[in-house]
Design a protein around this motif. Structure first.
Motif, short mmCIF file in Angstrom:
data_model
loop_
_atom_site.label_atom_id
_atom_site.label_comp_id
_atom_site.label_asym_id
_atom_site.label_seq_id
_atom_site.Cartn_x
_atom_site.Cartn_y
_atom_site.Cartn_z
N ALA A 258 46.96 24.35 44.92
CA ALA A 258 46.95 22.92 44.59
C ALA A 258 46.75 22.08 45.85
O ALA A 258 45.99 21.11 45.85
CB ALA A 258 48.26 22.54 43.90
N PHE A 259 47.42 22.44 46.94
CA PHE A 259 47.27 21.70 48.19
C PHE A 259 45.84 21.82 48.72
O PHE A 259 45.24 20.84 49.16
CB PHE A 259 48.27 22.20 49.23
N GLY A 260 45.29 23.02 48.68
CA GLY A 260 43.92 23.23 49.13
C GLY A 260 42.93 22.43 48.31
O GLY A 260 42.00 21.81 48.85
N LYS A 261 43.12 22.40 47.00
CA LYS A 261 42.24 21.61 46.14
C LYS A 261 42.36 20.13 46.46
O LYS A 261 41.36 19.41 46.51
CB LYS A 261 42.57 21.85 44.68
N ALA A 262 43.57 19.66 46.70
CA ALA A 262 43.77 18.24 47.02
C ALA A 262 43.08 17.87 48.33
O ALA A 262 42.43 16.82 48.42
CB ALA A 262 45.26 17.92 47.08
N VAL A 263 43.20 18.72 49.32
CA VAL A 263 42.57 18.45 50.62
C VAL A 263 41.05 18.45 50.49
O VAL A 263 40.37 17.56 50.99
CB VAL A 263 43.04 19.49 51.68
N ILE A 264 40.52 19.44 49.81
CA ILE A 264 39.07 19.53 49.63
C ILE A 264 38.57 18.33 48.83
O ILE A 264 37.55 17.72 49.18
CB ILE A 264 38.69 20.86 48.96
N SER A 265 39.27 17.96 47.78
CA SER A 265 38.87 16.81 46.97
C SER A 265 38.89 15.53 47.79
O SER A 265 38.01 14.68 47.67
CB SER A 265 39.79 16.65 45.76
N TYR A 266 39.91 15.37 48.63
CA TYR A 266 40.02 14.18 49.46
C TYR A 266 38.84 14.06 50.41
O TYR A 266 38.19 13.02 50.48
CB TYR A 266 41.33 14.21 50.24
N PHE A 267 38.54 15.15 51.14
CA PHE A 267 37.44 15.09 52.10
C PHE A 267 36.09 15.00 51.41
O PHE A 267 35.18 14.31 51.89
CB PHE A 267 37.49 16.28 53.05
N TYR A 268 35.93 15.65 50.27
CA TYR A 268 34.68 15.53 49.53
C TYR A 268 34.50 14.10 49.03
O TYR A 268 33.40 13.55 49.10
CB TYR A 268 34.65 16.51 48.36
N GLY A 269 35.58 13.49 48.55
CA GLY A 269 35.52 12.11 48.08
C GLY A 269 35.16 11.16 49.21
O GLY A 269 34.35 10.25 49.04
N LYS A 270 35.77 11.36 50.39
CA LYS A 270 35.46 10.52 51.55
C LYS A 270 33.99 10.68 51.93
O LYS A 270 33.31 9.70 52.22
CB LYS A 270 36.32 10.91 52.75
N ARG A 271 33.50 11.91 51.94
CA ARG A 271 32.11 12.17 52.30
C ARG A 271 31.18 11.52 51.29
O ARG A 271 30.18 10.89 51.66
CB ARG A 271 31.87 13.68 52.36
N HIS A 272 31.53 11.64 50.02
CA HIS A 272 30.70 11.05 48.97
C HIS A 272 30.66 9.53 49.11
O HIS A 272 29.60 8.91 48.98
CB HIS A 272 31.24 11.45 47.60
N ASP A 273 31.82 8.91 49.37
CA ASP A 273 31.86 7.45 49.56
C ASP A 273 31.00 7.03 50.75
O ASP A 273 30.28 6.03 50.69
CB ASP A 273 33.30 6.98 49.79
N TYR A 274 31.08 7.80 51.83
CA TYR A 274 30.28 7.48 53.02
C TYR A 274 28.79 7.58 52.71
O TYR A 274 28.02 6.69 53.06
CB TYR A 274 30.63 8.43 54.17
N LEU A 275 28.39 8.65 52.04
CA LEU A 275 26.97 8.84 51.74
C LEU A 275 26.44 7.76 50.80
O LEU A 275 25.34 7.24 51.01
CB LEU A 275 26.73 10.23 51.14
N THR A 276 27.21 7.42 49.78
CA THR A 276 26.73 6.40 48.85
C THR A 276 26.67 5.02 49.51
O THR A 276 25.74 4.26 49.27
CB THR A 276 27.59 6.34 47.58
N SER A 277 27.64 4.70 50.37
CA SER A 277 27.58 3.40 51.04
C SER A 277 26.42 3.36 52.02
O SER A 277 25.74 2.33 52.15
CB SER A 277 28.89 3.09 51.76
N ARG A 278 26.14 4.47 52.71
CA ARG A 278 24.99 4.51 53.61
C ARG A 278 23.69 4.37 52.82
O ARG A 278 22.79 3.64 53.21
CB ARG A 278 25.00 5.81 54.40
N GLN A 279 23.61 5.05 51.70
CA GLN A 279 22.42 4.97 50.85
C GLN A 279 22.22 3.54 50.34
O GLN A 279 21.10 3.02 50.36
CB GLN A 279 22.58 5.94 49.68
#
Length: 117
Positions: free
Chosen positions: A34-55
């Motif tokens: 559960a902790f690993g999934k939360a960490v991965i989801s958090y960083f993936y979400g941050k990356r996704h937000d960054y990419l969409t805002s850059r786009q």
């Protein structure tokens, strides 16, 4: 039936791992998952937000340039000024050297030399 030279007895499963021990181990493993999934989801979400805002920013810049009739980057007044003062012409060796980031340290030295005169 053949007789074995030793006596074999199967003990109860609780001798290997007790119910409480089993629950502890599975609980710890579930927490790690559960902790690993939360960490991965958090960083993936941050990356996704960054990419969409850059786009979105790039699309907005493209719309602005299209409205102003700037089809190529070298038609931009700021870029034209750069080529007049420093870069000679598009795709020149000097422009290549100054504009590419793997020469960042050298550009920094050049800026320092220009400031110091």
């Amino acid at each position: 039936m053949k007789k074995l030279p030793y006596k074999y007895e199967e003990g109860p499963a609780s001798m290997v791992v007790s119910r409480r021990g089993f629950l502890k181990v599975t609980g710890i493993l579930a927490a790690f998952v559960a902790f690993g999934k939360a960490v991965i989801s958090y960083f993936y979400g941050k990356r996704h937000d960054y990419l969409t805002s850059r786009q979105d920013g790039l699309y907005m810049d493209d719309k602005i340039h299209q409205r102003e009739g700037l089809a190529a980057s070298q038609e931009n007044p700021t870029v034209k000024k750069y080529y007049e003062e420093f870069g000679e012409y598009p795709l020149s060796e000097k422009s290549h050297h100054l504009l590419h980031t793997h020469h960042y340290y050298e550009r920094w030295q050049l800026a320092r030399e220009v400031r110091n005169g």
